[in-house]
Structure formats: structure tokens, C-alpha cells
Design a protein around this motif. Structure first.
Motif, PDB file in Angstrom:
ATOM      1  N   ALA A 172       1.431  -8.094  -4.609  1.00  0.00           N
ATOM      2  CA  ALA A 172       0.937  -6.967  -3.824  1.00  0.00           C
ATOM      3  C   ALA A 172      -0.567  -7.097  -3.586  1.00  0.00           C
ATOM      4  CB  ALA A 172       1.240  -5.652  -4.539  1.00  0.00           C
ATOM      5  N   ALA A 173      -0.999  -6.555  -2.456  1.00  0.00           N
ATOM      6  CA  ALA A 173      -2.387  -6.767  -2.036  1.00  0.00           C
ATOM      7  C   ALA A 173      -3.307  -5.605  -2.366  1.00  0.00           C
ATOM      8  CB  ALA A 173      -2.411  -7.012  -0.522  1.00  0.00           C
ATOM      9  N   GLY A 174      -2.800  -4.548  -2.979  1.00  0.00           N
ATOM     10  CA  GLY A 174      -3.670  -3.410  -3.220  1.00  0.00           C
ATOM     11  C   GLY A 174      -3.059  -2.396  -4.156  1.00  0.00           C
ATOM     12  N   ALA A 175      -3.620  -1.197  -4.115  1.00  0.00           N
ATOM     13  CA  ALA A 175      -3.219  -0.148  -5.041  1.00  0.00           C
ATOM     14  C   ALA A 175      -3.199   1.190  -4.315  1.00  0.00           C
ATOM     15  CB  ALA A 175      -4.175  -0.085  -6.221  1.00  0.00           C
ATOM     16  N   ILE A 176      -2.587   2.173  -4.952  1.00  0.00           N
ATOM     17  CA  ILE A 176      -2.523   3.539  -4.446  1.00  0.00           C
ATOM     18  C   ILE A 176      -3.109   4.459  -5.513  1.00  0.00           C
ATOM     19  CG2 ILE A 176      -1.029   5.422  -3.679  1.00  0.00           C
ATOM     20  CD1 ILE A 176       1.025   3.208  -2.879  1.00  0.00           C
ATOM     21  N   LEU A 177      -4.069   5.278  -5.133  1.00  0.00           N
ATOM     22  CA  LEU A 177      -4.580   6.320  -6.012  1.00  0.00           C
ATOM     23  C   LEU A 177      -3.846   7.602  -5.651  1.00  0.00           C
ATOM     24  CD1 LEU A 177      -6.519   7.463  -8.144  1.00  0.00           C
ATOM     25  CD2 LEU A 177      -8.220   7.762  -6.314  1.00  0.00           C
ATOM     26  N   TYR A 178      -3.059   8.130  -6.610  1.00  0.00           N
ATOM     27  CA  TYR A 178      -2.225   9.300  -6.321  1.00  0.00           C
ATOM     28  C   TYR A 178      -2.803  10.542  -6.995  1.00  0.00           C
ATOM     29  CZ  TYR A 178       1.756  12.047  -5.018  1.00  0.00           C
ATOM     30  OH  TYR A 178       2.544  13.005  -4.429  1.00  0.00           O
ATOM     31  N   LEU A 179      -2.923  11.616  -6.201  1.00  0.00           N
ATOM     32  CA  LEU A 179      -3.447  12.892  -6.683  1.00  0.00           C
ATOM     33  C   LEU A 179      -2.331  13.934  -6.587  1.00  0.00           C
ATOM     34  CD1 LEU A 179      -6.872  12.698  -4.809  1.00  0.00           C
ATOM     35  CD2 LEU A 179      -6.384  12.046  -7.185  1.00  0.00           C
ATOM     36  N   CYS A 236       3.258  -1.627  -5.107  1.00  0.00           N
ATOM     37  CA  CYS A 236       1.841  -1.569  -5.446  1.00  0.00           C
ATOM     38  C   CYS A 236       1.682  -0.905  -6.812  1.00  0.00           C
ATOM     39  CB  CYS A 236       1.073  -0.741  -4.410  1.00  0.00           C
ATOM     40  SG  CYS A 236       0.915  -1.529  -2.801  1.00  0.00           S
ATOM     41  N   ALA A 237       0.585  -1.207  -7.462  1.00  0.00           N
ATOM     42  CA  ALA A 237       0.217  -0.420  -8.631  1.00  0.00           C
ATOM     43  C   ALA A 237      -0.219   0.953  -8.137  1.00  0.00           C
ATOM     44  CB  ALA A 237      -0.923  -1.101  -9.384  1.00  0.00           C
ATOM     45  N   VAL A 238       0.352   1.990  -8.742  1.00  0.00           N
ATOM     46  CA  VAL A 238      -0.018   3.350  -8.369  1.00  0.00           C
ATOM     47  C   VAL A 238      -0.769   3.971  -9.541  1.00  0.00           C
ATOM     48  CG1 VAL A 238       0.778   5.598  -7.570  1.00  0.00           C
ATOM     49  CG2 VAL A 238       2.023   3.534  -6.891  1.00  0.00           C
ATOM     50  N   TYR A 239      -1.975   4.418  -9.272  1.00  0.00           N
ATOM     51  CA  TYR A 239      -2.815   5.042 -10.288  1.00  0.00           C
ATOM     52  C   TYR A 239      -2.733   6.556 -10.110  1.00  0.00           C
ATOM     53  CZ  TYR A 239      -4.827   0.411 -11.066  1.00  0.00           C
ATOM     54  OH  TYR A 239      -4.993  -0.930 -11.359  1.00  0.00           O
ATOM     55  N   SER A 240      -2.203   7.227 -11.105  1.00  0.00           N
ATOM     56  CA  SER A 240      -2.048   8.681 -11.070  1.00  0.00           C
ATOM     57  C   SER A 240      -3.141   9.305 -11.927  1.00  0.00           C
ATOM     58  CB  SER A 240      -0.663   9.058 -11.595  1.00  0.00           C
ATOM     59  OG  SER A 240      -0.450  10.450 -11.524  1.00  0.00           O
ATOM     60  N   GLY A 276     -11.894  -3.738  -9.643  1.00  0.00           N
ATOM     61  CA  GLY A 276     -12.076  -4.885  -8.761  1.00  0.00           C
ATOM     62  C   GLY A 276     -11.433  -4.802  -7.402  1.00  0.00           C
ATOM     63  N   TYR A 277     -10.866  -3.650  -7.039  1.00  0.00           N
ATOM     64  CA  TYR A 277     -10.316  -3.490  -5.696  1.00  0.00           C
ATOM     65  C   TYR A 277     -11.436  -3.266  -4.693  1.00  0.00           C
ATOM     66  CZ  TYR A 277      -5.703  -2.744  -7.823  1.00  0.00           C
ATOM     67  OH  TYR A 277      -4.540  -2.884  -8.526  1.00  0.00           O
ATOM     68  N   ARG A 278     -11.231  -3.710  -3.473  1.00  0.00           N
ATOM     69  CA  ARG A 278     -12.101  -3.329  -2.379  1.00  0.00           C
ATOM     70  C   ARG A 278     -11.617  -1.986  -1.830  1.00  0.00           C
ATOM     71  NH1 ARG A 278     -10.606  -8.426  -0.956  1.00  0.00           N
ATOM     72  NH2 ARG A 278      -9.524  -7.630   0.887  1.00  0.00           N
ATOM     73  N   PRO A 279     -12.478  -1.172  -1.241  1.00  0.00           N
ATOM     74  CA  PRO A 279     -12.043   0.124  -0.716  1.00  0.00           C
ATOM     75  C   PRO A 279     -10.852   0.017   0.232  1.00  0.00           C
ATOM     76  CG  PRO A 279     -14.419   0.019  -0.724  1.00  0.00           C
ATOM     77  CD  PRO A 279     -13.940  -1.356  -1.111  1.00  0.00           C
ATOM     78  N   CYS A 281      -5.097   2.758  -1.041  1.00  0.00           N
ATOM     79  CA  CYS A 281      -4.610   3.912  -0.292  1.00  0.00           C
ATOM     80  C   CYS A 281      -4.781   5.159  -1.138  1.00  0.00           C
ATOM     81  CB  CYS A 281      -3.134   3.750   0.058  1.00  0.00           C
ATOM     82  SG  CYS A 281      -2.778   2.484   1.285  1.00  0.00           S
ATOM     83  N   LEU A 282      -5.040   6.272  -0.482  1.00  0.00           N
ATOM     84  CA  LEU A 282      -5.059   7.570  -1.150  1.00  0.00           C
ATOM     85  C   LEU A 282      -3.783   8.317  -0.781  1.00  0.00           C
ATOM     86  CD1 LEU A 282      -8.711   8.764  -0.390  1.00  0.00           C
ATOM     87  CD2 LEU A 282      -7.887   7.493  -2.386  1.00  0.00           C
ATOM     88  N   ALA A 283      -3.140   8.912  -1.767  1.00  0.00           N
ATOM     89  CA  ALA A 283      -1.925   9.668  -1.502  1.00  0.00           C
ATOM     90  C   ALA A 283      -1.881  10.884  -2.400  1.00  0.00           C
ATOM     91  CB  ALA A 283      -0.681   8.804  -1.714  1.00  0.00           C
ATOM     92  N   GLY A 284      -1.200  11.913  -1.925  1.00  0.00           N
ATOM     93  CA  GLY A 284      -1.068  13.122  -2.718  1.00  0.00           C
ATOM     94  C   GLY A 284      -0.163  14.115  -2.026  1.00  0.00           C
TER      95      GLY A 284
END
Length: 317
Positions: free
Chosen positions: A83-90, A116-120, A150-153, A157-160
Motif C-alpha cells: 500500500a502507498a499510504g495511510a488513512i487518519l480516521y476521526l 491501507c494502515a488506518v490510524y484511529s 514518515g508519510y508525505r501529506p 487521507c483524512l476520514a471520519g
């Protein structure tokens, strides 16, 4: 899969009294939180889900992966290690309730479908910590993912959902204004983007006007309702990344979501707007139990995955 699906009408019949009792403006906030945490135990994680506790921006958080993403994925996503990125979940909950526990199943299914790795994030809640505490926490978490993980902006992704959707939009605005950073995409499930607006409907299956107005007051505290970030719908939308918005036509927030979509499109933002029929507010929480909710969550996952990785690695071979 450990998912056990139940018919949509049965799910509605079971959930309606639960939310009528739990999300009640006269019920103490601490009791609301406890009841929601207990009830969420019925929302199972998919097989292969890996939950890793950590800290982001000084707050408790969880990194959720799905090791068996490919075999059962509806989106055709790549394996997690590619996977190429991550998700920040709110998470949602009117900025007052909700937790890592209540949303762990949703987040795990999102990780599985997006690969993707999802960060909650366990951001601070009102009334103990009114605005802008939650937004400050979300900002710190995003910057931590960039500066230390180490992710670039553009890889994040932002999700919530609900209030978490509003918080995601406010965070995207703040990142653009303060840091000149633009996330890869926004994934908003029935976002509550203007707490100052009084709903025209008295209630839907999940939330009601009295409870939402109490939450809005708790979140504002002694602050100024015109402050940037409190009602992101009224803020600057120009320059925001591609945005996915989902809402059911029966929801109390349907009209507000429609306004948001129109405003985003007017600001030149690419938007995918999905209106479901027969679901309820943030039905994706019941993705492990209801097929239709799982399909709605899969659509969000596909949108976010394509924003992070628009061309499949397999196509480049």
C-alpha cells in the motif's frame, strides 16, 4: 470472515430503541460513553485484523491493519505491504461521545477494504475539552504521521463520520492554511460540518435534535461559534483535496450534507456524493452485521485507495 449478517429491517428494528435510549440529552455523558462502548462489542472485527496501540501527537491511537486484505476485499486493493499510504480516521459522536472502541470494527473493515494502515485517534472530547481541543489533537496527529512516521501529506487521507467528518474537514482547512499541506483525499460519512445549524427534522433513527444541540453547546463551551474550524462548512473550501461524502436520504444531516457538496463543488473541489436509501446515520459502524452497510463502506474505501494510489501496481508491470 467472522461477520454475521442480519437483514436490514431487523437491524433497523434493533438499533432504533438502542439509540433512542443511549443518545439522550438527559442521560449523563459518562453513561452514554459507557453504553456505546459496551454495545460496540457486537460489531466484530474482520478476520486478519491487527490492532496496534500507539501514540499520535501525544494522544492514544490505534494503527489498524488487515493482513488478509486481498482474498475477501471488494475493492481489488493491493496487499498491505504494498500500500502507498495511510488513512487518519476521526471518529464521530457529536464531539462528546465515541471512542477507539466504538469505531474499531468500522476502522478494521476500512483497513481491509482499502489495504491501507488506518490510524484511529482518541482525540479529546467535550464537555471536558471543548473546541478547539479535538482539532488541535487531530492536527498534532497528522503532523506526527508526517514528521515522525514518515508519510508525505499527499500519502495520507483524512476520514471520519458525523462530528469526525466535520473534524476531518476542519483539519484539512487548517493544514492548508497553517502548513501548506494538502492530504490525498477526504472521506466524509454523514459529516456534521455546521454545529450552529438547527436541524429541520426532530430525529432520525440514530440522532435527535435535542441531543445534537446539547453536543454543539458542549463542544463550543465558552468559545466563539464564528472561530475558524468550529463550523468548517462556513470556512474556506478552495484548494481542498478530492472529497467523498455519503449520507442516507432519511438522515437529519442530509440537507447539511447536500449544502456541503454544493459548496465544495462551487469551490472547485472534486466531489463524489453518495445518497443511500434505507440505511441510517453512520450505518458503516454496522458493516460487520449488515451487507448494505458493508457495501457503503467499501465504496468509501475504494475512493480513498484510488486517491492514494491512482494507478494499480499491477498495471505498471
Amino acid at each position: 470472515m467472522r461477520d454475521f449478517k442480519i437483514p436490514l429491517p431487523l437491524a433497523r428494528a434493533v438499533l432504533d430503541p438502542i439509540f433512542r435510549v443511549t443518545l439522550h440529552s438527559r442521560l449523563p455523558v459518562a453513561l452514554q460513553r459507557a453504553l456505546l462502548d459496551v454495545g460496540s462489542l457486537l460489531q466484530l472485527l474482520p478476520d486478519g485484523a491487527v490492532v496496534q496501540p500507539l501514540q499520535l501527537g501525544g494522544r492514544p491511537a490505534e494503527r489498524v491493519l488487515a493482513e488478509t486484505a486481498i482474498p475477501g476485499s471488494r475493492t481489488g486493493a493491493v496487499a498491505p505491504e504494498r500500500a502507498a499510504g495511510a488513512i487518519l480516521y476521526l471518529h464521530g459522536g457529536g464531539y462528546v461521545v465515541g471512542s477507539l472502541t466504538t469505531h474499531r470494527s468500522l476502522v478494521a473493515h476500512l483497513a481491509r477494504e482499502s489495504s491501507c494502515a488506518v490510524y484511529s485517534l482518541d482525540y479529546r472530547l467535550a464537555p471536558e475539552h471543548p473546541f478547539p481541543a479535538g482539532l488541535d489533537d487531530a492536527e498534532a496527529a497528522f503532523l506526527d504521521l508526517v514528521d515522525n512516521v514518515g508519510y508525505r501529506p499527499e500519502q495520507i487521507c483524512l476520514a471520519g463520520d458525523s462530528a469526525g467528518g466535520g473534524l476531518s474537514l476542519a483539519l484539512a482547512q487548517r493544514l492548508l492554511e497553517r502548513h501548506q499541506m494538502t492530504p490525498a483525499a477526504l472521506g466524509l460519512i454523514a459529516p456534521w460540518t455546521d454545529p450552529t445549524e438547527i436541524p429541520s427534522k426532530d430525529r432520525d433513527l440514530v440522532i435527535n435534535r435535542a441531543w445534537s444541540q446539547a453536543c454543539a453547546a458542549f463542544y463550543l463551551g465558552d468559545g466563539d461559534a464564528t472561530a475558524a474550524g468550529y463550523a468548517p462548512l462556513t470556512g474556506n473550501l478552495i484548494g481542498l483535496p478530492p472529497t467523498y461524502v455519503q449520507v442516507d436520504v432519511s438522515e437529519m444531516l442530509h440537507d447539511q450534507c447536500s449544502k456541503l457538496v454544493s459548496a465544495l463543488r462551487g469551490a472547485g473541489v472534486h466531489v463524489r456524493f453518495t445518497e443511500t436509501r434505507g440505511l441510517w446515520h453512520v450505518a458503516q459502524l454496522q458493516a460487520a452485521l449488515v451487507t448494505e452497510a458493508a457495501l457503503a463502506l467499501s465504496e468509501l474505501a475504494e475512493f480513498l485507495r484510488e486517491a492514494i494510489q491512482p494507478v494499480s501496481i499491477n498495471d505498471l508491470r
